[in-house]
Design an enzyme around this catalytic site. Sequence first.
Site, short mmCIF file in Angstrom:
data_model
loop_
_atom_site.label_atom_id
_atom_site.label_comp_id
_atom_site.label_asym_id
_atom_site.label_seq_id
_atom_site.Cartn_x
_atom_site.Cartn_y
_atom_site.Cartn_z
N ALA A 87 0.83 -1.21 0.00
CA ALA A 87 0.00 0.00 0.00
C ALA A 87 0.87 1.26 0.00
O ALA A 87 1.27 1.75 -1.05
CB ALA A 87 -0.94 -0.03 1.20
N ARG A 88 1.17 1.76 1.18
CA ARG A 88 2.04 2.92 1.35
C ARG A 88 2.97 2.65 2.52
O ARG A 88 2.57 2.04 3.52
CB ARG A 88 1.21 4.19 1.63
CG ARG A 88 0.48 4.73 0.42
CD ARG A 88 1.44 5.35 -0.58
NE ARG A 88 0.77 5.96 -1.72
CZ ARG A 88 0.52 5.34 -2.86
NH1 ARG A 88 0.87 4.07 -3.00
NH2 ARG A 88 -0.08 5.97 -3.86
N ASP A 107 6.88 -3.82 -0.24
CA ASP A 107 7.10 -3.21 -1.56
C ASP A 107 7.21 -1.69 -1.47
O ASP A 107 7.62 -1.04 -2.42
CB ASP A 107 5.96 -3.59 -2.51
CG ASP A 107 6.18 -3.08 -3.93
OD1 ASP A 107 7.23 -3.42 -4.52
OD2 ASP A 107 5.32 -2.34 -4.44
N GLU A 139 10.85 6.80 1.17
CA GLU A 139 11.03 6.07 -0.08
C GLU A 139 11.80 6.93 -1.07
O GLU A 139 11.43 8.10 -1.27
CB GLU A 139 9.66 5.70 -0.65
CG GLU A 139 9.72 4.65 -1.74
CD GLU A 139 8.36 4.05 -2.02
OE1 GLU A 139 7.75 4.47 -3.04
OE2 GLU A 139 7.91 3.20 -1.26
N HIS A 159 8.98 -1.07 -4.93
CA HIS A 159 7.72 -0.39 -5.28
C HIS A 159 7.35 -0.70 -6.73
O HIS A 159 7.16 0.20 -7.53
CB HIS A 159 7.85 1.13 -5.08
CG HIS A 159 6.52 1.82 -4.96
ND1 HIS A 159 6.35 2.98 -4.27
CD2 HIS A 159 5.29 1.51 -5.45
CE1 HIS A 159 5.08 3.38 -4.34
NE2 HIS A 159 4.43 2.48 -5.06
N ALA A 197 2.96 -2.48 -9.46
CA ALA A 197 2.19 -2.03 -10.61
C ALA A 197 3.04 -1.86 -11.86
O ALA A 197 2.59 -1.29 -12.85
CB ALA A 197 1.50 -0.71 -10.29
#
Length: 334
Positions: free
Chosen positions: A241-242, A266, A271, A290, A293
Amino acid sequence: MNKILLVEHIHPAGEALLESGVQIVMPQPQNALGILEIIGSCDGLVVRNTKITRQILEAAPRLRVIGRHGVGYDTVDVAAATEMNIPVVYTPAANTESVAEIALGFIICLGRKLIQAHTAMQSGQLLSDTYTLSVMSQKRGLANADLRGKTLGVIGVGRIGSLLSRKSIAAFQMSVLGYDPYVDRSTLAGYGVQKVENLEDMLPQCDFVTMHCPGGAETRHMMNERTLSLMKPTAYLLNTARGTVIHEAALIQALQDGRIAGAAVDVYDPEPPKPDNPLLRMENVIVSPHYCAMTEESLYNMATMVARGVLDGLNGIRPEYIVNPEIWEKRRRP
């Protein structure tokens, strides 16, 4: 012709769609200073990961629409944009399949210890003339358990969380518990998910806990020293998610103390993660950059969806996915 500031490159299909209706410019350098240099002459903005602050928006008197390439919008100061009557569009449905697939892959890899087994084989630790591979595997702590019938806890049962739930039930007949204050019990039941009203009640029951909630003040450090202590010592935590939804220091300590069995991460806070972040070197943690996607399909979907949203906004058409719809309604009033 309208001018769009494209902060970072997006999929060529999205850029081509933009170029069919506007002039594209890019900041040099590709940071806040570069944006401030050029945004004053731009009518629209498309951004991936760069933070769009109030300072940037105040330097953009012509700005009429902001496009966020992604399912979240916490990198954009939406409150400032709303004050300035600038609609913010985004792409919430673009990467649902891609993230759900990776989350399911993390469950398999964690639960069946695939990464540890792969590493042990590559290092030669399991090659022996004395013991069979199966005996050596058990000695190296690679004994694991079937996923069938295990309990999955989903925090945030929106598009991604609900799809992962359905996949986990179909593949492994998992029992799925869902914590989401914004989704009612009957909707969750339609996904095969049992609604849990309190996170504290859900965590002790789960073999896997997966985060699919948005970032922001409401969810910041939702998983912290206290909530992590409620998990089983045999349970695993996943975060696609975050980074901010988990208190990283508390997670690291829980992993080091053996209070949970492992994690898959992830996203990070901050970040990108610092090179000395212990998560990057833990044997019971899977880390990825990350990239959930980063499929061809998701990148195409995000790029074309954000391009259409920005072009619609500039052309006076209500975008399909708009974060602050009150701006659009206000524009329609005489």
